[in-house]
Design a protein around this motif. Structure first.
Motif, short mmCIF file in Angstrom:
data_model
loop_
_atom_site.label_atom_id
_atom_site.label_comp_id
_atom_site.label_asym_id
_atom_site.label_seq_id
_atom_site.Cartn_x
_atom_site.Cartn_y
_atom_site.Cartn_z
N GLU A 11 -7.48 -15.28 28.77
CA GLU A 11 -7.08 -14.46 29.92
C GLU A 11 -7.60 -13.03 29.78
OE1 GLU A 11 -2.87 -14.86 30.02
OE2 GLU A 11 -2.90 -16.86 30.92
N ALA A 12 -7.55 -12.49 28.55
CA ALA A 12 -8.04 -11.13 28.32
C ALA A 12 -9.54 -11.05 28.58
CB ALA A 12 -7.73 -10.70 26.88
N ILE A 13 -10.29 -12.06 28.15
CA ILE A 13 -11.74 -12.09 28.36
C ILE A 13 -12.06 -12.14 29.85
CG2 ILE A 13 -13.80 -13.55 28.11
CD1 ILE A 13 -12.69 -14.34 25.33
N ASP A 14 -11.43 -13.07 30.55
CA ASP A 14 -11.75 -13.25 31.97
C ASP A 14 -11.26 -12.09 32.82
OD1 ASP A 14 -13.04 -15.63 31.44
OD2 ASP A 14 -11.25 -16.85 31.76
N SER A 15 -10.13 -11.51 32.45
CA SER A 15 -9.62 -10.35 33.20
C SER A 15 -10.55 -9.16 33.03
CB SER A 15 -8.21 -9.99 32.72
OG SER A 15 -7.29 -11.00 33.04
N ALA A 16 -11.01 -8.94 31.80
CA ALA A 16 -11.93 -7.82 31.54
C ALA A 16 -13.22 -7.98 32.33
CB ALA A 16 -12.22 -7.72 30.05
N VAL A 58 -15.67 -15.76 19.29
CA VAL A 58 -17.02 -15.27 19.59
C VAL A 58 -16.96 -14.10 20.55
CG1 VAL A 58 -19.26 -15.85 20.63
CG2 VAL A 58 -18.09 -17.52 19.16
N LEU A 59 -16.22 -14.26 21.64
CA LEU A 59 -16.12 -13.21 22.65
C LEU A 59 -14.82 -12.41 22.55
CD1 LEU A 59 -17.45 -15.09 25.82
CD2 LEU A 59 -18.68 -13.45 24.39
N GLY A 60 -13.82 -12.97 21.89
CA GLY A 60 -12.50 -12.34 21.93
C GLY A 60 -11.95 -11.88 20.60
N LEU A 61 -12.82 -11.60 19.63
CA LEU A 61 -12.33 -11.20 18.31
C LEU A 61 -11.36 -10.01 18.35
CD1 LEU A 61 -12.34 -11.66 15.27
CD2 LEU A 61 -14.34 -10.17 15.12
N PRO A 62 -11.66 -8.93 19.09
CA PRO A 62 -10.71 -7.81 19.11
C PRO A 62 -9.34 -8.20 19.64
CG PRO A 62 -12.84 -7.10 19.93
CD PRO A 62 -12.89 -8.61 19.84
N ALA A 63 -9.30 -9.11 20.62
CA ALA A 63 -8.02 -9.54 21.16
C ALA A 63 -7.21 -10.30 20.12
CB ALA A 63 -8.24 -10.41 22.40
N LEU A 64 -7.90 -11.07 19.28
CA LEU A 64 -7.22 -11.81 18.22
C LEU A 64 -6.80 -10.89 17.09
CD1 LEU A 64 -9.65 -14.86 18.12
CD2 LEU A 64 -7.21 -15.00 18.65
N LEU A 65 -7.59 -9.88 16.82
CA LEU A 65 -7.34 -8.99 15.69
C LEU A 65 -6.30 -7.93 16.00
CD1 LEU A 65 -8.15 -7.84 12.89
CD2 LEU A 65 -9.94 -6.55 14.07
N LEU A 66 -6.38 -7.33 17.18
CA LEU A 66 -5.54 -6.17 17.51
C LEU A 66 -4.28 -6.62 18.24
CD1 LEU A 66 -8.47 -3.96 18.81
CD2 LEU A 66 -7.35 -3.75 16.59
N GLY A 67 -3.34 -7.15 17.51
CA GLY A 67 -2.09 -7.59 18.11
C GLY A 67 -1.32 -6.42 18.70
N GLU A 81 -13.06 -5.11 26.04
CA GLU A 81 -14.16 -4.91 26.99
C GLU A 81 -15.46 -4.59 26.26
OE1 GLU A 81 -12.79 -1.76 29.45
OE2 GLU A 81 -11.43 -3.01 30.63
N ALA A 82 -15.41 -3.68 25.32
CA ALA A 82 -16.63 -3.27 24.62
C ALA A 82 -17.27 -4.45 23.90
CB ALA A 82 -16.31 -2.16 23.63
N HIS A 83 -16.46 -5.25 23.20
CA HIS A 83 -17.00 -6.39 22.47
C HIS A 83 -17.55 -7.44 23.42
CE1 HIS A 83 -17.38 -9.13 19.04
NE2 HIS A 83 -16.89 -10.08 19.83
N LEU A 84 -16.77 -7.77 24.44
CA LEU A 84 -17.19 -8.78 25.41
C LEU A 84 -18.52 -8.41 26.05
CD1 LEU A 84 -16.70 -11.26 27.23
CD2 LEU A 84 -15.37 -9.76 28.73
N PHE A 85 -18.62 -7.19 26.54
CA PHE A 85 -19.84 -6.77 27.24
C PHE A 85 -21.03 -6.68 26.28
CE2 PHE A 85 -16.77 -4.35 30.22
CZ PHE A 85 -16.49 -5.54 30.90
N ALA A 86 -20.76 -6.30 25.03
CA ALA A 86 -21.84 -6.22 24.05
C ALA A 86 -22.44 -7.60 23.78
CB ALA A 86 -21.32 -5.62 22.74
#
Length: 333
Positions: A11-16, A58-67, A81-86
């Motif tokens: 959801e975080a990936i697709d929302s971003a 692959v696309l959502g590492l920060p979301a998994l890491l930064l609880g 956002e930064a990781h996904l777009f990169a």
């Protein structure tokens, strides 16, 4: 890693991504929603970015890491956002430069827009954390260096060695570091914690890279860019896939790469545990164990790894098709 946490990452990936698409003119927004398909990453135009890859990391590492308990919401959102777009921009440019896709003007404009959004998302985090922060300029330079060094090996201008392969593989991951490393620094994480983040990113990225270089070795061989093949001590007389597969099995390169992948995933798992990221640690150790089993099967039955990946890809594409059909039905209803 199909858990409530994974669902939240999707959801975080697709929302971003949708927030970015919402800022585009209609003609570009239409293309943007089909970008995974246009990049050749899925056969289904309706596949969202969250469902393109098997692993949410692959696309959502920060979301998994930064609880929620580890970093403020704004820092987490900007890092996602930064990781996904990169990664999106990197995949697009890589596939264009390798000749895997023919991109039109709209796709190239979107890559430019995505890169700009990537930089804008990282900027406020970088401003808060100049110490311990990684810039995308650094990531792009490191990645570009890896491309040139790899081309030199495959062109015969540089020797092919395992140490060189490891070094180039790590450089390939340059764009995976800035978002999470900079977010950790912006959130005030200690130097020791940031060291664990760095080890986690490197382990997860290399685990995926080493394994991909095994399961994709035939596709890469046909393009003249397979690392297991170029590392062979003796090349077969016949330049056929079957002959090279037999030689790779004899020298043990595919199994060795899979063992390296498993080791790298375990490194990521230990780093995640040190950070208290239990779910991420479980995912990494799970990937390590899965890859170790794959190594055993490959040793006993050559070709197992390629067959495993092809079956997994077919299953993923079937799931993507079902998801696309569901989305169309909902829109029509």
């Amino acid at each position: 890693m199909k858990t409530p946490q994974t669902t939240a990452v999707h959801e975080a990936i697709d929302s971003a991504y949708e927030r970015l698409v919402a800022t585009l003119p209609e003609h570009l927004a239409t293309v943007a929603r089909e970008l995974p398909y246009r990049f050749g990453l899925t056969p289904n135009p309706g596949t969202p970015w969250s469902r393109v890859f098997n692993n949410a990391a692959v696309l959502g590492l920060p979301a998994l890491l930064l609880g929620a308990e580890r970093a403020p919401r704004k820092i987490r959102e900007r890092a996602v956002e930064a990781h996904l777009f990169a990664i999106i921009a990197a995949f697009g440019m890589d596939r264009i430069e390798d000749g895997q896709i023919i991109a039109g003007a709209a796709e190239r404009v979107l890559i430019h827009i995505v890169r700009r959004a990537r930089d804008q998302a990282l900027a406020p985090l970088f401003a808060r954390a100049p110490e311990g922060a990684y810039s995308f300029a650094w990531g792009e330079q490191v990645t570009a260096d890896s491309v040139e060094e790899e081309r030199a090996v495959f062109a015969g201008r540089a020797p092919a060695t395992l140490d060189r392969y490891r070094a180039i593989s790590l450089k390939k991951q340059g764009l995976a570091f800035p978002a999470s490393m900079t977010a950790a620094a912006a959130a005030g994480w200690s130097a020791e914690e940031r060291g664990h983040v760095e080890a986690l990113i490197a382990g997860a990225a290399l685990g995926l890279q080493y394994r991909d270089d095994v399961v994709d070795w035939i596709d890469d061989f046909e393009l003249g860019a397979s690392w297991p093949v170029v590392l062979l001590e003796r090349r077969p007389a016949e330049a056929t896939v079957e002959a090279f597969e037999e030689r790779l099995h004899a020298e043990g390169w595919l199994v060795r790469f899979l063992d390296m992948s498993s080791e790298a995933f375990h490194q990521a798992g230990r780093a995640a545990e040190a950070l208290g990221a239990a779910a991420l640690g479980a995912w990494a150790h799970g990937q390590a164990e899965q890859t170790a089993v794959l190594a055993e099967r490959e040793a006993q039955n050559p070709g197992s790894a390629v067959r495993w990946e092809r079956a997994r890809r077919a299953q993923r594409e079937q799931q993507q098709a079902m998801l696309a059909e569901t989305s169309v039905a909902r829109a029509a209803g």
